[in-house]
Design an enzyme around this catalytic site. Structure first.
Site, PDB file in Angstrom:
ATOM      1  N   TYR A  51       0.853  -1.190   0.000  1.00  0.00           N
ATOM      2  CA  TYR A  51       0.000   0.000   0.000  1.00  0.00           C
ATOM      3  C   TYR A  51       0.889   1.240   0.000  1.00  0.00           C
ATOM      4  O   TYR A  51       1.713   1.440   0.893  1.00  0.00           O
ATOM      5  CB  TYR A  51      -0.902   0.044   1.225  1.00  0.00           C
ATOM      6  CG  TYR A  51      -1.999  -0.996   1.288  1.00  0.00           C
ATOM      7  CD1 TYR A  51      -2.357  -1.752   0.172  1.00  0.00           C
ATOM      8  CD2 TYR A  51      -2.689  -1.221   2.466  1.00  0.00           C
ATOM      9  CE1 TYR A  51      -3.364  -2.693   0.245  1.00  0.00           C
ATOM     10  CE2 TYR A  51      -3.707  -2.165   2.547  1.00  0.00           C
ATOM     11  CZ  TYR A  51      -4.037  -2.903   1.429  1.00  0.00           C
ATOM     12  OH  TYR A  51      -5.033  -3.843   1.503  1.00  0.00           O
ATOM     13  N   PRO A 199     -16.353  -3.461   2.306  1.00  0.00           N
ATOM     14  CA  PRO A 199     -17.665  -3.637   2.936  1.00  0.00           C
ATOM     15  C   PRO A 199     -18.713  -2.670   2.419  1.00  0.00           C
ATOM     16  O   PRO A 199     -19.913  -2.937   2.501  1.00  0.00           O
ATOM     17  CB  PRO A 199     -17.376  -3.397   4.421  1.00  0.00           C
ATOM     18  CG  PRO A 199     -16.199  -2.480   4.426  1.00  0.00           C
ATOM     19  CD  PRO A 199     -15.355  -2.942   3.273  1.00  0.00           C
ATOM     20  N   SER A 202     -16.737  -0.219  -2.269  1.00  0.00           N
ATOM     21  CA  SER A 202     -15.953   0.927  -2.755  1.00  0.00           C
ATOM     22  C   SER A 202     -16.765   2.213  -2.826  1.00  0.00           C
ATOM     23  O   SER A 202     -16.566   3.040  -3.725  1.00  0.00           O
ATOM     24  CB  SER A 202     -15.316   0.602  -4.114  1.00  0.00           C
ATOM     25  OG  SER A 202     -14.279  -0.329  -3.951  1.00  0.00           O
ATOM     26  N   GLY A 203     -17.667   2.394  -1.875  1.00  0.00           N
ATOM     27  CA  GLY A 203     -18.431   3.633  -1.794  1.00  0.00           C
ATOM     28  C   GLY A 203     -19.860   3.528  -2.256  1.00  0.00           C
ATOM     29  O   GLY A 203     -20.664   4.428  -2.011  1.00  0.00           O
ATOM     30  N   LEU A 204     -20.203   2.435  -2.921  1.00  0.00           N
ATOM     31  CA  LEU A 204     -21.562   2.292  -3.448  1.00  0.00           C
ATOM     32  C   LEU A 204     -22.590   2.225  -2.322  1.00  0.00           C
ATOM     33  O   LEU A 204     -23.739   2.621  -2.497  1.00  0.00           O
ATOM     34  CB  LEU A 204     -21.643   1.036  -4.316  1.00  0.00           C
ATOM     35  CG  LEU A 204     -22.841   0.875  -5.248  1.00  0.00           C
ATOM     36  CD1 LEU A 204     -22.994   2.081  -6.162  1.00  0.00           C
ATOM     37  CD2 LEU A 204     -22.699  -0.392  -6.077  1.00  0.00           C
ATOM     38  N   GLY A 207     -24.286   5.667   0.531  1.00  0.00           N
ATOM     39  CA  GLY A 207     -25.464   6.522   0.410  1.00  0.00           C
ATOM     40  C   GLY A 207     -25.232   7.738  -0.451  1.00  0.00           C
ATOM     41  O   GLY A 207     -26.176   8.481  -0.753  1.00  0.00           O
ATOM     42  N   LYS A 208     -23.977   7.966  -0.873  1.00  0.00           N
ATOM     43  CA  LYS A 208     -23.679   9.140  -1.700  1.00  0.00           C
ATOM     44  C   LYS A 208     -24.012   8.919  -3.172  1.00  0.00           C
ATOM     45  O   LYS A 208     -24.195   9.869  -3.928  1.00  0.00           O
ATOM     46  CB  LYS A 208     -22.199   9.502  -1.566  1.00  0.00           C
ATOM     47  CG  LYS A 208     -21.783   9.902  -0.158  1.00  0.00           C
ATOM     48  CD  LYS A 208     -20.294  10.195  -0.106  1.00  0.00           C
ATOM     49  CE  LYS A 208     -19.853  10.558   1.308  1.00  0.00           C
ATOM     50  NZ  LYS A 208     -18.386  10.811   1.369  1.00  0.00           N
TER      51      LYS A 208
END
Length: 304
Positions: A51, A199, A202-204, A207-208
């Protein structure tokens, strides 16, 4: 903050995925995220040698200086990074562990994980290197990532009476159910803790993202490599799940985290964060106790 076990380790049920450190945020911002995590009762930090080409470990080590006793540090080896081919060869595993210890400024890695299977190296040889690191006191517990149920069984067999993998870290979320049932059942049978990554898909599942709208420009979903998550079926499922959560005065993030924690083999939900505010949101998101009726309805909403 609730704690669960990975072998002899007590870890917070919400963890910090450190893949943003050294990639999307610098050392100062990393310190802010770590401070917020510790203040919220989060003690589990999951990184990897590759990373940020080593910067994630370096920044994490600097941020935790003087507070080592408050953290459970997990890192990984196996994926290639600049100047290193990666893999599971015993010599490489041992050398990479020494470099990780130095970057993290610690004497012992709490959880050392094989980042992915290496088909070019017999698993017994890789396992032997991991076991040696435990025997030498340089690693407390060992784990794996991206393993199938069959590989978990093989790893348990080759470990014999020595140290064995106590965790597996695979992709798992409301919208990605691949570990069901085989890997989860294998974890329960073998006494292995499950650590879900992505979890929030990747942002889905933050709620955005709204159906019919482009992803926010500052989100992972705006990057080309994450476009695969933006299918019509997944976006439609997100809208159904959002309605389910909001009808109960909860957020989609709360639903995503609490659903994962309803699986008792899940020890900690690892989520990345770039700001202290995101850490606090994540820390509060795993307290919803879903009922059996809730879980059945969620299965219907996700098409499973």
């Amino acid at each position: 903050m609730e704690m669960r076990r990975i072998g002899a380790l007590d870890v917070s049920v919400i963890g910090i995925g450190c893949n943003n450190f050294g990639r999307r945020i610098d050392g100062v911002a990393t310190r802010s995220v770590v401070d917020a995590a510790l203040d919220a009762g989060i003690n589990f930090f999951d990184t990897a040698n590759m990373y940020g080409e080593g910067l994630s470990e370096t920044y994490l080590g600097e941020a935790l200086r003087g507070r080592r006793d408050r953290a459970v540090i997990a890192t990984k080896v196996g994926l290639p990074m600049e100047g290193e081919a990666g893999g599971g060869a015993p010599g490489y595993v041992r050398e990479a562990a020494e470099r990780s210890l130095k970057r993290l400024r610690i004497d012992c890695i709490d959880l050392y994980q094989l980042h992915e299977p290496d088909p070019a190296v017999p698993l017994a040889e890789t396992m032997g290197a991991f076991q040696d690191l435990v025997t030498e006191g340089k690693v407390r517990e060992i784990g794996c990532s991206n393993f199938t149920a069959d590989l978990l069984d093989e790893a348990a067999s080759v470990a014999g009476d020595g140290p064995r993998f106590m965790s597996v870290q695979n992709q798992y979320s409301l919208l990605h159910r691949e570990p069901e049932p085989a890997v989860l059942d294998g974890c329960a049978r073998l006494g292995i803790a499950f650590l879900p990554f992505y979890p929030l898909q990747s942002g889905l599942l933050t709620g955005k993202m709204r159906q019919g709208s482009p992803p926010p420009s500052d989100s992972r979903l705006s990057e080309q490599r994450y476009e695969r998550f933006l299918t019509e079926s997944s976006l439609a499922a997100v809208e159904r799940l959002r309605a389910f959560a909001e009808s109960r005065d909860r957020s989609l993030t709360e639903l995503a985290f609490s659903w994962l924690l309803s699986r008792r083999v899940v020890a900690s939900v690892i989520a990345g964060a770039r700001t202290a505010a995101q850490v606090r949101t994540n820390a509060d998101a795993g307290t919803w106790r879903l009922t059996e009726d809730d879980l059945r309805e969620i299965d219907v909403l996700t098409g499973d």
